[in-house]
Design a protein around this motif. Structure first.
Motif, PDB file in Angstrom:
ATOM      1  N   VAL A 183      13.985  -6.225   9.199  1.00  0.00           N
ATOM      2  CA  VAL A 183      14.255  -7.412   8.346  1.00  0.00           C
ATOM      3  C   VAL A 183      15.773  -7.535   8.140  1.00  0.00           C
ATOM      4  N   PHE A 184      16.313  -6.350   8.248  1.00  0.00           N
ATOM      5  CA  PHE A 184      17.801  -6.286   7.927  1.00  0.00           C
ATOM      6  C   PHE A 184      18.422  -6.672   9.202  1.00  0.00           C
ATOM      7  N   GLU A 185      18.122  -6.656  10.509  1.00  0.00           N
ATOM      8  CA  GLU A 185      18.889  -7.142  11.594  1.00  0.00           C
ATOM      9  C   GLU A 185      18.574  -8.628  11.634  1.00  0.00           C
ATOM     10  N   GLU A 186      17.451  -8.779  11.385  1.00  0.00           N
ATOM     11  CA  GLU A 186      17.162 -10.380  11.374  1.00  0.00           C
ATOM     12  C   GLU A 186      17.914 -11.192  10.567  1.00  0.00           C
ATOM     13  N   MET A 187      18.097 -10.502   9.071  1.00  0.00           N
ATOM     14  CA  MET A 187      18.856 -11.302   8.325  1.00  0.00           C
ATOM     15  C   MET A 187      20.289 -11.384   8.609  1.00  0.00           C
ATOM     16  N   VAL A 188      20.800 -10.213   9.093  1.00  0.00           N
ATOM     17  CA  VAL A 188      22.356 -10.177   9.541  1.00  0.00           C
ATOM     18  C   VAL A 188      22.591 -11.199  10.589  1.00  0.00           C
ATOM     19  N   GLU A 189      21.689 -11.140  11.606  1.00  0.00           N
ATOM     20  CA  GLU A 189      21.956 -12.202  12.538  1.00  0.00           C
ATOM     21  C   GLU A 189      21.772 -13.607  12.270  1.00  0.00           C
ATOM     22  N   SER A 190      20.893 -13.896  10.892  1.00  0.00           N
ATOM     23  CA  SER A 190      20.980 -15.249  10.483  1.00  0.00           C
ATOM     24  C   SER A 190      22.003 -15.562   9.518  1.00  0.00           C
ATOM     25  N   ASN A 191      22.848 -14.888   9.334  1.00  0.00           N
ATOM     26  CA  ASN A 191      24.101 -14.991   8.670  1.00  0.00           C
ATOM     27  C   ASN A 191      23.678 -15.130   7.113  1.00  0.00           C
ATOM     28  N   SER A 192      22.813 -14.114   6.618  1.00  0.00           N
ATOM     29  CA  SER A 192      22.455 -13.822   5.169  1.00  0.00           C
ATOM     30  C   SER A 192      23.568 -13.085   4.526  1.00  0.00           C
ATOM     31  N   THR A 193      23.919 -13.356   3.199  1.00  0.00           N
ATOM     32  CA  THR A 193      24.643 -12.790   2.627  1.00  0.00           C
ATOM     33  C   THR A 193      24.351 -11.437   2.339  1.00  0.00           C
ATOM     34  N   ILE A 194      25.272 -10.633   2.085  1.00  0.00           N
ATOM     35  CA  ILE A 194      24.909  -8.918   1.803  1.00  0.00           C
ATOM     36  C   ILE A 194      24.159  -8.731   0.422  1.00  0.00           C
ATOM     37  N   THR A 195      24.241  -9.807  -0.420  1.00  0.00           N
ATOM     38  CA  THR A 195      23.708  -9.819  -1.566  1.00  0.00           C
ATOM     39  C   THR A 195      22.254 -10.222  -1.590  1.00  0.00           C
ATOM     40  N   ALA A 196      22.029 -11.130  -0.641  1.00  0.00           N
ATOM     41  CA  ALA A 196      20.565 -11.812  -0.560  1.00  0.00           C
ATOM     42  C   ALA A 196      19.684 -10.542   0.385  1.00  0.00           C
ATOM     43  N   ILE A 197      20.598  -9.924   1.181  1.00  0.00           N
ATOM     44  CA  ILE A 197      19.951  -8.620   1.925  1.00  0.00           C
ATOM     45  C   ILE A 197      19.448  -7.547   0.820  1.00  0.00           C
ATOM     46  N   ALA A 198      20.212  -7.265   0.107  1.00  0.00           N
ATOM     47  CA  ALA A 198      20.248  -6.132  -0.900  1.00  0.00           C
ATOM     48  C   ALA A 198      18.922  -6.642  -1.830  1.00  0.00           C
ATOM     49  N   GLU A 199      18.756  -7.695  -2.082  1.00  0.00           N
ATOM     50  CA  GLU A 199      17.707  -7.927  -3.179  1.00  0.00           C
ATOM     51  C   GLU A 199      16.484  -7.839  -2.406  1.00  0.00           C
ATOM     52  N   ILE A 200      16.423  -7.751  -1.334  1.00  0.00           N
ATOM     53  CA  ILE A 200      15.055  -7.069  -0.820  1.00  0.00           C
ATOM     54  C   ILE A 200      14.944  -5.820  -0.814  1.00  0.00           C
ATOM     55  N   GLY A 201      16.148  -5.257  -0.774  1.00  0.00           N
ATOM     56  CA  GLY A 201      15.863  -3.749  -1.160  1.00  0.00           C
ATOM     57  C   GLY A 201      15.665  -3.322  -2.378  1.00  0.00           C
ATOM     58  N   THR A 202      15.858  -4.223  -3.384  1.00  0.00           N
ATOM     59  CA  THR A 202      15.341  -3.744  -4.577  1.00  0.00           C
ATOM     60  C   THR A 202      13.933  -3.939  -5.209  1.00  0.00           C
ATOM     61  N   GLY A 203      13.198  -4.982  -4.315  1.00  0.00           N
ATOM     62  CA  GLY A 203      11.978  -5.411  -4.550  1.00  0.00           C
ATOM     63  C   GLY A 203      12.069  -6.670  -5.169  1.00  0.00           C
ATOM     64  N   VAL A 204      13.126  -6.986  -5.666  1.00  0.00           N
ATOM     65  CA  VAL A 204      13.334  -8.248  -6.519  1.00  0.00           C
ATOM     66  C   VAL A 204      13.234  -9.344  -5.679  1.00  0.00           C
ATOM     67  N   SER A 205      12.457 -10.439  -5.909  1.00  0.00           N
ATOM     68  CA  SER A 205      12.514 -11.882  -5.215  1.00  0.00           C
ATOM     69  C   SER A 205      12.830 -12.989  -6.020  1.00  0.00           C
ATOM     70  N   THR A 206      13.976 -13.680  -5.607  1.00  0.00           N
ATOM     71  CA  THR A 206      14.639 -14.533  -6.497  1.00  0.00           C
ATOM     72  C   THR A 206      14.261 -16.064  -5.457  1.00  0.00           C
ATOM     73  N   GLY A 207      13.365 -15.824  -4.572  1.00  0.00           N
ATOM     74  CA  GLY A 207      13.289 -16.985  -3.728  1.00  0.00           C
ATOM     75  C   GLY A 207      12.132 -18.045  -4.225  1.00  0.00           C
ATOM     76  N   ALA A 208      11.851 -18.843  -3.162  1.00  0.00           N
ATOM     77  CA  ALA A 208      10.733 -19.919  -3.575  1.00  0.00           C
ATOM     78  C   ALA A 208       9.324 -18.968  -3.807  1.00  0.00           C
ATOM     79  N   ASP A 209       8.975 -17.963  -3.300  1.00  0.00           N
ATOM     80  CA  ASP A 209       7.901 -17.373  -3.208  1.00  0.00           C
ATOM     81  C   ASP A 209       7.532 -16.559  -4.632  1.00  0.00           C
ATOM     82  N   ALA A 210       8.817 -16.492  -5.561  1.00  0.00           N
ATOM     83  CA  ALA A 210       8.618 -15.761  -6.527  1.00  0.00           C
ATOM     84  C   ALA A 210       7.836 -16.475  -7.501  1.00  0.00           C
ATOM     85  N   GLU A 211       7.144 -15.800  -8.594  1.00  0.00           N
ATOM     86  CA  GLU A 211       6.278 -16.437  -9.628  1.00  0.00           C
ATOM     87  C   GLU A 211       7.273 -17.140 -10.584  1.00  0.00           C
TER      88      GLU A 211
END
Length: 156
Positions: free
Chosen positions: A113-141
């Motif tokens: 997941v990390f490599e895919e997000m790095v290659e898609s030019n995601s920000t470090i903050t967006a990648i770190a949110e996955i590491g916390t288990g917090v989801s702020t995207g569209a799939d969040a309730e």
């Protein structure tokens, strides 16, 4: 017959020369070429910045992996002397508390997941949110907003 071929070849050469002069000698071509030349350094800078962001993300992840190797010192007795901890290791390496937390969160993200997000030019903050288990995207309730106190109805 051979002389006629030479004449036709010379005519073709002259026509190609005239066409080349028309195409490359025109003001339109010179303007387009100068615009392309002006854009070239910026394209290089953009590529360099993307590459730097990828390198920085991977280095931060590696720092987080190294920090995770240090045992946490939660609940350790400090009266017995200094206890090595992750925060001390981060301070010794020159990292702030926020940088250390971000590095550890990046280390928590699965490698694929990390490599895919790095290659898609995601920000470090967006990648770190996955590491916390917090989801702020569209799939969040969605969370129902609470009403401010001054708008709440008072029942007696």
């Amino acid at each position: 017959m051979a002389g006629q071929f030479v004449v036709n070849a010379n005519v073709c050469q002259r026509r190609a020369l005239v066409f080349r002069h028309f195409l490359f000698g025109s003001a339109y071509f010179r303007a387009a070429h100068s615009r392309a030349s002006a854009v070239q350094p910026y394209r290089f800078l953009l590529f360099r910045d993307k590459l730097a962001k990828r390198i920085r993300a991977r280095a931060t992840r590696r720092a987080g992996e190294l920090l995770k190797q240090v045992e946490p010192a939660q609940g350790a007795r400090s009266d017995l002397g200094p206890v090595p901890s992750r925060s001390l290791a981060a301070q010794a390496s020159g990292m702030s508390e926020r940088q250390a937390k971000t590095a550890q969160r990046l280390a928590n993200v699965p490698e694929e997941v990390f490599e895919e997000m790095v290659e898609s030019n995601s920000t470090i903050t967006a990648i770190a949110e996955i590491g916390t288990g917090v989801s702020t995207g569209a799939d969040a309730e969605p969370v129902e907003p609470s009403r401010p106190r001054h708008l709440a109805t008072i029942s007696l």
